[in-house]
Design an enzyme around this catalytic site. Sequence first.
Site, PDB file in Angstrom:
ATOM      1  N   LYS A 128       0.868  -1.190   0.000  1.00 55.29           N
ATOM      2  CA  LYS A 128       0.000   0.000   0.000  1.00 55.29           C
ATOM      3  C   LYS A 128       0.893   1.224   0.000  1.00 55.29           C
ATOM      4  O   LYS A 128       1.929   1.228   0.660  1.00 55.29           O
ATOM      5  CB  LYS A 128      -0.904   0.015   1.232  1.00 55.29           C
ATOM      6  CG  LYS A 128      -1.751   1.293   1.321  1.00 55.29           C
ATOM      7  CD  LYS A 128      -2.805   1.221   2.410  1.00 55.29           C
ATOM      8  CE  LYS A 128      -2.327   1.590   3.785  1.00 55.29           C
ATOM      9  NZ  LYS A 128      -1.746   2.957   3.902  1.00 55.29           N
ATOM     10  N   GLU A 186       0.712   5.719   0.013  1.00 58.71           N
ATOM     11  CA  GLU A 186      -0.118   6.913   0.189  1.00 58.71           C
ATOM     12  C   GLU A 186       0.124   7.905  -0.943  1.00 58.71           C
ATOM     13  O   GLU A 186       1.255   8.069  -1.397  1.00 58.71           O
ATOM     14  CB  GLU A 186       0.235   7.598   1.526  1.00 58.71           C
ATOM     15  CG  GLU A 186      -0.109   6.767   2.738  1.00 58.71           C
ATOM     16  CD  GLU A 186       0.167   7.502   4.057  1.00 58.71           C
ATOM     17  OE1 GLU A 186       0.484   8.713   4.038  1.00 58.71           O
ATOM     18  OE2 GLU A 186       0.074   6.843   5.106  1.00 58.71           O
ATOM     19  N   GLU A 206      -9.317   7.785   3.498  1.00 58.50           N
ATOM     20  CA  GLU A 206      -9.204   8.093   4.932  1.00 58.50           C
ATOM     21  C   GLU A 206      -9.678   9.515   5.233  1.00 58.50           C
ATOM     22  O   GLU A 206      -9.228  10.496   4.595  1.00 58.50           O
ATOM     23  CB  GLU A 206      -7.748   7.921   5.399  1.00 58.50           C
ATOM     24  CG  GLU A 206      -7.569   8.282   6.877  1.00 58.50           C
ATOM     25  CD  GLU A 206      -6.306   7.754   7.530  1.00 58.50           C
ATOM     26  OE1 GLU A 206      -5.539   7.032   6.875  1.00 58.50           O
ATOM     27  OE2 GLU A 206      -6.098   8.076   8.716  1.00 58.50           O
TER      28      GLU A 206
END
Length: 291
Positions: free
Chosen positions: A117, A119, A186
Amino acid sequence: MQTPRRVTIQTLRQKKERGERIAMLTAYDATFARLLDEGGADVLLVGDSLGMVIQGHDTTLPVTLEEIAYHCRAVVRGARRAHVVGDMPFMSYQASLEQGMTNAGMLMKTGGCHAVKLEGGAVHAELVHKLVGAGIPVMGHIGLTPQSFHQLGGFKVQGRDPGGRQRLLDDARTLEEAGAYALVLEAIPADIAREITAALTIPTIGIGAGVGCDGQVLVSYDMLGMDESFKPRFVRRYATLGAQIQEAVGKYVADVQNGSFPSDAESFTVAESKGAPAAIEPAAYSSVGTK
Ligand code: KIV
């Protein structure tokens, strides 16, 4: 016990197609990984949140790639069914495409995770494309990206203004086009998360992004109530393990101090061994890895 069928990136896509929600949690060690896996979590994220909940830092920034790889190895050993994702930590992929490729490869090889993952939005589209081309599944992460804590001025809800909203939509589409197989959203308004989810064919996993996502993720320590003092609005506590652990430790300390632990049944005798050294089953020490 029969080995359960592993959740894959294809399983996650099928879940979205069927309208079945995805349950993701963070995990950092083999014991928790086993418990969360057996509890039914589809995805275990070895998140750089470990910098805060395991290492005690104020942000995720100090976490290193080697630390994520170490925790990935433990989680992979504990998880039989769940899809395991390793988080690329701060400055392990931002400097160059080459750095991102090398480090994601290192995490897959030495951590044993099933995907990585990272960001950020469109700015990482080329890296995502190259990683996927190399056979490394990539989960994206947009909205509040904790590695940009200082750039964002703290842990703040993102996308509240029209420009920010449009940027989120554009980033989500660009990451899907680049080949990301799922996207963490998020701390963004629920209506934007719902719109992004409807616009994409890949699953969205929300944290503080409302119920309109294809799945949800929480930091396991938060949802298990390990820290009484930490209760942000988007967290639902399913247990109060912090208080239970303190209570258990208090009882243990009292038993040690008053001499009631260990009892005779919890001790060994020469007679029982019949001359041979007493055998202690590994299972008596740990249930992880002994089944
Ligand atoms: O590091 C982490 O745990 C995360 C989740 C909160 C999505 O990125």
